[in-house]
Write a protein that holds these residues in place. Sequence first.
Motif, PDB file in Angstrom:
ATOM      1  N   GLU A 144     -19.721  50.682  35.249  1.00  0.00           N
ATOM      2  CA  GLU A 144     -20.675  51.824  34.644  1.00  0.00           C
ATOM      3  C   GLU A 144     -20.879  51.643  33.076  1.00  0.00           C
ATOM      4  O   GLU A 144     -21.666  52.297  32.545  1.00  0.00           O
ATOM      5  N   ALA A 145     -20.141  50.799  32.592  1.00  0.00           N
ATOM      6  CA  ALA A 145     -20.341  50.464  31.239  1.00  0.00           C
ATOM      7  C   ALA A 145     -21.710  49.892  30.830  1.00  0.00           C
ATOM      8  O   ALA A 145     -22.123  49.065  31.605  1.00  0.00           O
ATOM      9  N   ALA A 146     -22.258  50.253  29.708  1.00  0.00           N
ATOM     10  CA  ALA A 146     -23.566  49.508  29.198  1.00  0.00           C
ATOM     11  C   ALA A 146     -23.398  48.037  29.122  1.00  0.00           C
ATOM     12  O   ALA A 146     -24.086  47.219  29.412  1.00  0.00           O
ATOM     13  N   SER A 147     -22.113  47.788  28.539  1.00  0.00           N
ATOM     14  CA  SER A 147     -21.846  46.123  28.602  1.00  0.00           C
ATOM     15  C   SER A 147     -20.344  45.951  28.327  1.00  0.00           C
ATOM     16  O   SER A 147     -19.664  46.751  28.033  1.00  0.00           O
ATOM     17  N   VAL A 148     -20.022  44.852  28.916  1.00  0.00           N
ATOM     18  CA  VAL A 148     -18.542  44.373  28.946  1.00  0.00           C
ATOM     19  C   VAL A 148     -18.547  43.005  28.114  1.00  0.00           C
ATOM     20  O   VAL A 148     -19.203  42.108  28.739  1.00  0.00           O
ATOM     21  N   ARG A 149     -17.364  42.967  27.323  1.00  0.00           N
ATOM     22  CA  ARG A 149     -17.311  41.332  26.692  1.00  0.00           C
ATOM     23  C   ARG A 149     -15.745  41.587  26.649  1.00  0.00           C
ATOM     24  O   ARG A 149     -14.992  42.298  26.161  1.00  0.00           O
ATOM     25  N   THR A 150     -15.337  40.337  27.054  1.00  0.00           N
ATOM     26  CA  THR A 150     -13.674  39.974  26.585  1.00  0.00           C
ATOM     27  C   THR A 150     -13.762  39.273  25.892  1.00  0.00           C
ATOM     28  O   THR A 150     -14.471  38.146  25.685  1.00  0.00           O
ATOM     29  N   VAL A 151     -12.674  39.224  25.062  1.00  0.00           N
ATOM     30  CA  VAL A 151     -12.313  38.296  23.751  1.00  0.00           C
ATOM     31  C   VAL A 151     -10.996  37.775  23.984  1.00  0.00           C
ATOM     32  O   VAL A 151      -9.866  38.632  24.252  1.00  0.00           O
ATOM     33  N   THR A 152     -10.624  36.307  24.034  1.00  0.00           N
ATOM     34  CA  THR A 152      -9.220  35.964  24.121  1.00  0.00           C
ATOM     35  C   THR A 152      -8.952  35.443  22.581  1.00  0.00           C
ATOM     36  O   THR A 152      -9.647  34.754  22.067  1.00  0.00           O
ATOM     37  N   ILE A 153      -7.823  35.913  22.189  1.00  0.00           N
ATOM     38  CA  ILE A 153      -7.056  35.659  20.725  1.00  0.00           C
ATOM     39  C   ILE A 153      -6.021  34.840  21.065  1.00  0.00           C
ATOM     40  O   ILE A 153      -4.986  35.356  21.577  1.00  0.00           O
TER      41      ILE A 153
END
Length: 56
Positions: free
Chosen positions: A10-19
Amino acid sequence: MTTLAQDLSEAASVRTVTIPEATHYVHLDRPERRRGRLLAEVIRTLAQPAVAKAAH
């Protein structure tokens, strides 16, 4: 992480980041342990304009 991203349907956008080499204490850590990268990603996310998702 993958399951959480899928559950955020339901989120407008999703972005994952790996550090790389970051621990779960990265938000408290020293700059050389990539704390700056975390803060930069948070600021980048918060700086994006809010987008309302259309109702189904």
